[in-house]
Design an enzyme around this catalytic site. Structure first.
Site, short mmCIF file in Angstrom:
data_model
loop_
_atom_site.label_atom_id
_atom_site.label_comp_id
_atom_site.label_asym_id
_atom_site.label_seq_id
_atom_site.Cartn_x
_atom_site.Cartn_y
_atom_site.Cartn_z
N LYS A 1 94.52 -44.98 16.98
CA LYS A 1 96.19 -45.16 17.19
C LYS A 1 96.90 -44.11 16.45
O LYS A 1 97.93 -43.91 16.88
CB LYS A 1 96.59 -46.70 17.29
CG LYS A 1 96.02 -47.32 18.57
CD LYS A 1 96.11 -46.75 20.06
CE LYS A 1 97.79 -46.74 20.39
NZ LYS A 1 97.95 -46.44 21.83
N TYR B 1 90.09 -48.96 16.09
CA TYR B 1 90.98 -49.01 17.23
C TYR B 1 92.40 -48.61 16.41
O TYR B 1 92.98 -47.67 16.90
CB TYR B 1 91.18 -50.58 17.78
CG TYR B 1 92.62 -50.58 18.43
CD1 TYR B 1 92.91 -49.83 19.25
CD2 TYR B 1 93.47 -51.52 17.94
CE1 TYR B 1 94.05 -49.99 20.18
CE2 TYR B 1 94.89 -51.78 18.56
CZ TYR B 1 95.19 -50.71 19.80
OH TYR B 1 96.27 -50.86 20.23
N THR C 1 100.99 -49.07 17.80
CA THR C 1 100.67 -50.67 17.65
C THR C 1 101.28 -50.84 16.32
O THR C 1 101.08 -50.03 15.47
CB THR C 1 99.27 -50.68 17.95
OG1 THR C 1 98.97 -51.97 17.39
CG2 THR C 1 98.44 -49.69 17.23
N ASP C 2 101.37 -51.93 15.98
CA ASP C 2 101.80 -52.70 14.78
C ASP C 2 100.39 -52.63 13.61
O ASP C 2 100.43 -52.72 12.47
CB ASP C 2 102.38 -53.85 14.60
CG ASP C 2 101.36 -55.34 15.02
OD1 ASP C 2 100.41 -54.87 15.61
OD2 ASP C 2 101.92 -56.42 15.06
N GLU C 3 99.35 -52.47 14.62
CA GLU C 3 98.28 -52.46 13.69
C GLU C 3 97.78 -51.28 12.68
O GLU C 3 97.02 -51.36 11.88
CB GLU C 3 96.77 -52.74 14.65
CG GLU C 3 96.88 -53.97 15.69
CD GLU C 3 95.76 -54.52 16.36
OE1 GLU C 3 94.71 -54.02 15.91
OE2 GLU C 3 95.99 -55.19 17.27
P1 NAD Z 1 94.77 -52.19 28.69
O1 NAD Z 1 93.56 -51.80 27.89
O2 NAD Z 1 95.23 -53.00 29.35
O3 NAD Z 1 95.25 -50.65 29.52
C1 NAD Z 1 94.77 -49.39 28.94
C2 NAD Z 1 95.00 -48.50 30.46
O4 NAD Z 1 94.64 -47.13 30.07
C3 NAD Z 1 93.73 -48.92 31.43
O5 NAD Z 1 94.59 -48.92 32.64
C4 NAD Z 1 92.67 -47.83 31.32
O6 NAD Z 1 92.31 -47.51 32.44
C5 NAD Z 1 93.47 -46.60 31.04
N1 NAD Z 1 92.71 -45.54 30.26
C6 NAD Z 1 91.99 -45.67 29.32
N2 NAD Z 1 91.65 -44.74 28.75
C7 NAD Z 1 91.95 -43.61 29.67
C8 NAD Z 1 91.92 -42.41 29.89
N3 NAD Z 1 90.83 -41.70 28.90
N4 NAD Z 1 92.71 -41.56 30.39
C9 NAD Z 1 93.48 -42.14 31.54
N5 NAD Z 1 93.70 -43.72 31.36
C10 NAD Z 1 92.83 -44.19 30.62
O7 NAD Z 1 95.77 -51.79 27.46
P2 NAD Z 1 97.28 -52.57 27.13
O8 NAD Z 1 97.10 -53.54 26.63
O9 NAD Z 1 98.18 -52.54 28.50
O10 NAD Z 1 97.87 -51.42 26.31
C11 NAD Z 1 98.79 -50.30 26.88
C12 NAD Z 1 98.91 -49.42 25.34
O11 NAD Z 1 99.86 -50.24 24.58
C13 NAD Z 1 97.88 -48.81 24.43
O12 NAD Z 1 98.04 -47.53 24.11
C14 NAD Z 1 97.82 -49.99 23.19
O13 NAD Z 1 97.38 -49.30 22.20
C15 NAD Z 1 99.33 -50.33 23.34
N6 NAD Z 1 99.78 -51.64 22.52
C16 NAD Z 1 98.92 -52.64 23.21
C17 NAD Z 1 99.32 -53.99 22.73
C18 NAD Z 1 98.84 -55.20 23.26
O14 NAD Z 1 99.00 -56.28 22.76
N7 NAD Z 1 97.84 -55.22 24.46
C19 NAD Z 1 100.25 -53.95 21.54
C20 NAD Z 1 100.80 -52.69 21.12
C21 NAD Z 1 100.55 -51.52 21.60
P1 TYD Z 2 93.17 -59.91 20.16
O1 TYD Z 2 93.96 -60.60 21.18
O2 TYD Z 2 92.00 -59.31 20.33
O3 TYD Z 2 94.08 -58.77 19.41
P2 TYD Z 2 94.21 -58.06 18.20
O4 TYD Z 2 92.94 -58.12 17.46
O5 TYD Z 2 94.59 -56.86 18.42
O6 TYD Z 2 95.18 -58.65 17.29
O7 TYD Z 2 92.91 -61.10 18.76
C1 TYD Z 2 94.17 -61.81 18.33
C2 TYD Z 2 93.87 -62.69 17.39
O8 TYD Z 2 92.66 -63.80 18.06
C3 TYD Z 2 92.95 -61.92 16.19
O9 TYD Z 2 93.12 -62.77 14.88
C4 TYD Z 2 91.47 -62.39 16.66
C5 TYD Z 2 91.60 -63.55 17.27
N1 TYD Z 2 90.74 -63.86 18.36
C6 TYD Z 2 89.71 -65.06 18.49
O10 TYD Z 2 89.95 -65.97 17.73
N2 TYD Z 2 88.80 -65.53 19.39
C7 TYD Z 2 88.93 -64.58 20.18
O11 TYD Z 2 87.99 -64.86 21.18
C8 TYD Z 2 89.70 -63.50 20.66
C9 TYD Z 2 89.46 -62.16 21.68
C10 TYD Z 2 90.40 -63.05 19.29
#
Ligand code: NAD
Ligand code: TYD
Length: 353
Positions: free
Chosen positions: A170, A166, A142-144
């Site tokens: 990561k 988090y 992640t970019d975080e």
């Molecule tokens: P999500 O929370 O929707 O899905 C995570 C999945 O992983 C779920 O299906 C969960 O059941 C499974 N899981 C969790 N713990 C597990 C374990 N111990 N063993 C097996 N399965 C397990 O997440 P997402 O938003 O789809 O993100 C997917 C990946 O992309 C993650 O690694 C996250 O860090 C990364 N990512 C997400 C974002 C975003 O904006 N959502 C951005 C950049 C990177």
């Molecule tokens: P989020 O979707 O939780 O992603 P991340 O924290 O991983 O970037 O949040 C995106 C942005 O929105 C972040 O600045 C936090 C803000 N936010 C709110 O203002 N209200 C909310 O209810 C949530 C979930 C996030």
């Protein structure tokens, strides 16, 4: 198109990005098979893969394994015939990591290590002529990990400045993956994606929570002053970016995958959602800010673009399509906003101090 037969392990494939990626990969590469390994936590949902199962299980191109990436036995079984591993499995929500960091370390760091160990065994077996050569381990990060960026855009060589449990977990996972590349020659590549939005996103993150709350005439909670910036990317652009890296990326390298570069503060996104859903601005509710809240993320994607990748969505069109998806798929998200979610929502928003 690659006509070779490949078997791909997608961990976390029942989550938001994983399920979109599984669908994308099976459609694009007719000779590929996918094994999904997923623990089905609160964020995992087999409904996300219902169409995939129906279409590809009869062709023996899709198999689901219910299990934990931190369980070496289950991982060995799921990974056995795979040449590719894409590790999406993670605890993925910053607010939950602030409540309870332990599970993030367990899955995002320790679980990644268990996957890397098994991949190392497969690679070594392939080198001994037992089984096909292991090709690539792609760690989805992640970019975080860059932390808050005041100006400009993060490049892959920038220092890691993680600030939430988090992002620290990561970073731990991707540092371990890189260590396996350097130490054991495991063919590792790392992607760092920005904030995703799109269909099948569990309704706890900003965009799906606010769309579904708007559709239910519930308040839209805005943290602090709502002036934070994220580098929003449609999930299908993330999928095509990962596909590019998986097939063309250089081993041992890191690739940013981000949106088109248009910057919007959170409040602009919230206003746009309300407008698209036809709901009043009076639903906006300012709440106490998140502790350690990163103010701005921004990614440079030049390195990935040099491989020929380009994002296809802009945020305005992507958001419109996403609001339509949640409007037309209430039967998907309404059941998710009960039980465990209601408890989480109460702790996070109603009791917020
Ligand atoms: P999500 O929370 O929707 O899905 C995570 C999945 O992983 C779920 O299906 C969960 O059941 C499974 N899981 C969790 N713990 C597990 C374990 N111990 N063993 C097996 N399965 C397990 O997440 P997402 O938003 O789809 O993100 C997917 C990946 O992309 C993650 O690694 C996250 O860090 C990364 N990512 C997400 C974002 C975003 O904006 N959502 C951005 C950049 C990177
Ligand atoms: P989020 O979707 O939780 O992603 P991340 O924290 O991983 O970037 O949040 C995106 C942005 O929105 C972040 O600045 C936090 C803000 N936010 C709110 O203002 N209200 C909310 O209810 C949530 C979930 C996030």
């Amino acid at each position: 198109m690659n006509a070779e037969k490949k078997q791909v392990l997608v961990t976390g494939g029942a989550g938001f990005i994983g399920s979109n990626f599984v669908r994308y990969l099976l459609e694009k590469y007719p000779t590929y098979g996918v094994v999904v390994l997923d623990k089905l936590t609160y964020a995992g949902n087999l409904e996300n893969l219902a169409d995939v199962r129906e279409k590809y299980e009869p062709q023996e191109r899709y198999r689901f394994v219910h299990g934990d990436i931190a369980d070496a036995e289950v991982v060995a079984e799921a990974m056995q015939d795979c040449q590719f591993v894409l590790n999406f499995a993670a605890e993925s929500h910053v607010d939950r990591s602030i409540e309870e960091p332990g599970q993030f370390i367990q899955t995002d760091v320790y679980g990644t290590y268990i996957l890397l160990e098994q991949a190392r065994k497969l690679k070594e077996a392939g080198e001994q002529g037992e089984g096909s050569p292991f090709e690539r381990f792609v760690q989805i990060s992640t970019d975080e990990v860059y932390g808050h960026v005041a100006t400009g855009s993060s490049k892959e060589g920038d220092p890691l400045e993680t600030r939430s449990p988090y992002s620290a977990s990561k970073a731990g996972g991707e540092l371990m993956a890189h260590a396996y590349y350097v130490t054991y020659g495991l063919p590792v590549i790392i992607t760092r994606g920005s904030n995703n939005y799109g269909p099948y996103q569990y309704p706890e993150k900003l965009i799906p929570l606010h769309i579904t709350n708007a559709l239910e005439d519930e308040p839209l909670p805005v943290y602090g002053d709502g002036q934070q910036v994220r580098d929003w990317m449609h999930v299908l652009d993330h999928c095509s970016g990962i596909d590019t890296v998986m097939h063309q990326g250089q081993l041992g390298e890191i690739y940013n995958v981000g949106g088109g570069g248009d910057e919007y503060v959170n409040l602009e996104i919230v206003h746009t959602i309300l407008k698209l859903a036809g709901k009043p601005e009076s639903l906006i509710k300012y709440v106490v800010d998140r502790p350690g809240h990163d103010r701005r993320y921004s990614l440079s994607t030049e390195k990935l673009q040099a491989l020929g990748w380009q994002p296809q969505y802009n945020l305005k069109d992507g958001l419109k399509q996403t609001v339509e998806w949640y409007t037309n798929n209430r039967e998907w998200w309404e059941p998710l906003k009960s039980g465990e979610f209601k408890e989480y929502y109460r702790r996070q928003y109603i009791d917020r101090k």
